[in-house]
Design a protein around this motif. Sequence first.
Motif, PDB file in Angstrom:
ATOM      1  N   TYR A  41      16.964  12.781 -25.800  1.00 37.88           N
ATOM      2  CA  TYR A  41      16.390  13.443 -24.633  1.00 37.88           C
ATOM      3  C   TYR A  41      17.178  14.729 -24.334  1.00 37.88           C
ATOM      4  O   TYR A  41      18.398  14.752 -24.410  1.00 37.88           O
TER       5      TYR A  41
ATOM      6  N   ASN B   7      15.503   9.103 -16.581  1.00 39.21           N
ATOM      7  CA  ASN B   7      14.749  10.070 -17.391  1.00 39.21           C
ATOM      8  C   ASN B   7      13.293   9.657 -17.535  1.00 39.21           C
ATOM      9  O   ASN B   7      12.387  10.492 -17.440  1.00 39.21           O
ATOM     10  N   ILE B   8      13.066   8.365 -17.764  1.00 35.77           N
ATOM     11  CA  ILE B   8      11.690   7.865 -17.911  1.00 35.77           C
ATOM     12  C   ILE B   8      10.904   8.127 -16.630  1.00 35.77           C
ATOM     13  O   ILE B   8       9.794   8.649 -16.665  1.00 35.77           O
ATOM     14  N   LYS B   9      11.484   7.774 -15.501  1.00 38.78           N
ATOM     15  CA  LYS B   9      10.784   7.950 -14.224  1.00 38.78           C
ATOM     16  C   LYS B   9      10.487   9.416 -13.927  1.00 38.78           C
ATOM     17  O   LYS B   9       9.445   9.744 -13.369  1.00 38.78           O
TER      18      LYS B   9
ATOM     19  N   VAL C 214       5.454   5.931 -22.293  1.00 40.81           N
ATOM     20  CA  VAL C 214       6.409   5.170 -23.096  1.00 40.81           C
ATOM     21  C   VAL C 214       5.569   4.051 -23.697  1.00 40.81           C
ATOM     22  O   VAL C 214       5.274   3.053 -23.036  1.00 40.81           O
TER      23      VAL C 214
ATOM     24  N   TYR D  62       7.594  14.255 -21.531  1.00 41.21           N
ATOM     25  CA  TYR D  62       8.014  13.498 -22.705  1.00 41.21           C
ATOM     26  C   TYR D  62       7.086  12.328 -22.953  1.00 41.21           C
ATOM     27  O   TYR D  62       6.523  11.749 -22.017  1.00 41.21           O
TER      28      TYR D  62
ATOM     29  N   THR E  45       7.218   8.822 -25.803  1.00 38.61           N
ATOM     30  CA  THR E  45       7.980   8.124 -26.836  1.00 38.61           C
ATOM     31  C   THR E  45       7.344   6.771 -27.092  1.00 38.61           C
ATOM     32  O   THR E  45       6.473   6.320 -26.338  1.00 38.61           O
TER      33      THR E  45
ATOM     34  N   ILE F 223      16.778   7.826 -25.303  1.00 37.39           N
ATOM     35  CA  ILE F 223      16.043   8.124 -24.077  1.00 37.39           C
ATOM     36  C   ILE F 223      16.982   8.628 -22.983  1.00 37.39           C
ATOM     37  O   ILE F 223      16.612   9.489 -22.184  1.00 37.39           O
TER      38      ILE F 223
ATOM     39  N   PHE G 134       8.952  11.257 -18.345  1.00 38.97           N
ATOM     40  CA  PHE G 134       8.099  10.634 -19.366  1.00 38.97           C
ATOM     41  C   PHE G 134       6.731  10.302 -18.775  1.00 38.97           C
ATOM     42  O   PHE G 134       6.631   9.647 -17.746  1.00 38.97           O
TER      43      PHE G 134
END
Length: 167
Positions: free
Chosen positions: A64, A148-150, A156, A76, A78, A134, A153
């Motif tokens: 990331y 990072n996901i929240k 996912v 993003y 993934t 990630i 991204f």
Amino acid sequence: MHKRIVVFLHIPKTGGVTMRRLLDRQYSKQRVFRYPAEKPMQALGQLTSAERQNIRCVYGHFRYGVHRHFHRRAVYITMVRDPLDRIVSMYYFIRSRPQNKLHHLAKRMSFSQFVTSRDPRIRAALNNHQTRMISGKRHPDLKKAIENIKRDFVVVGITDMYPNQCL
């Protein structure tokens, strides 16, 4: 305003080649930057400003944070996979590819020897690799990965949930 860039963070052995094919169908060749395994910073440095602005999608094996090199908003995507399934897949993939830099080691190892190896090159690929990629960190940081996901991204995906027609 510059359009945002789609960044596919390709975690090895999670179905990423299928996703890359889908992205290649979606974007023209000139709009995709295929992040090279060897000398990525050199490849980025060779892009002209116009080429860099034309890019709408970046993909490859990287942690990331690659969006920072494009100086614009990124989203993003993934794919993740059950860690054991990913490691089993990786072991057999490495053993079947003489050109892989770990092939000479893995071809002489049982699966048990592979997963318990102290070799740092093997450990790096096994030790919470999905979380490290990630999170963008050298060491696994689950809190940062979730953050990072929240924040960045939009997808996912889970490898086991790919529709059969994609594989």
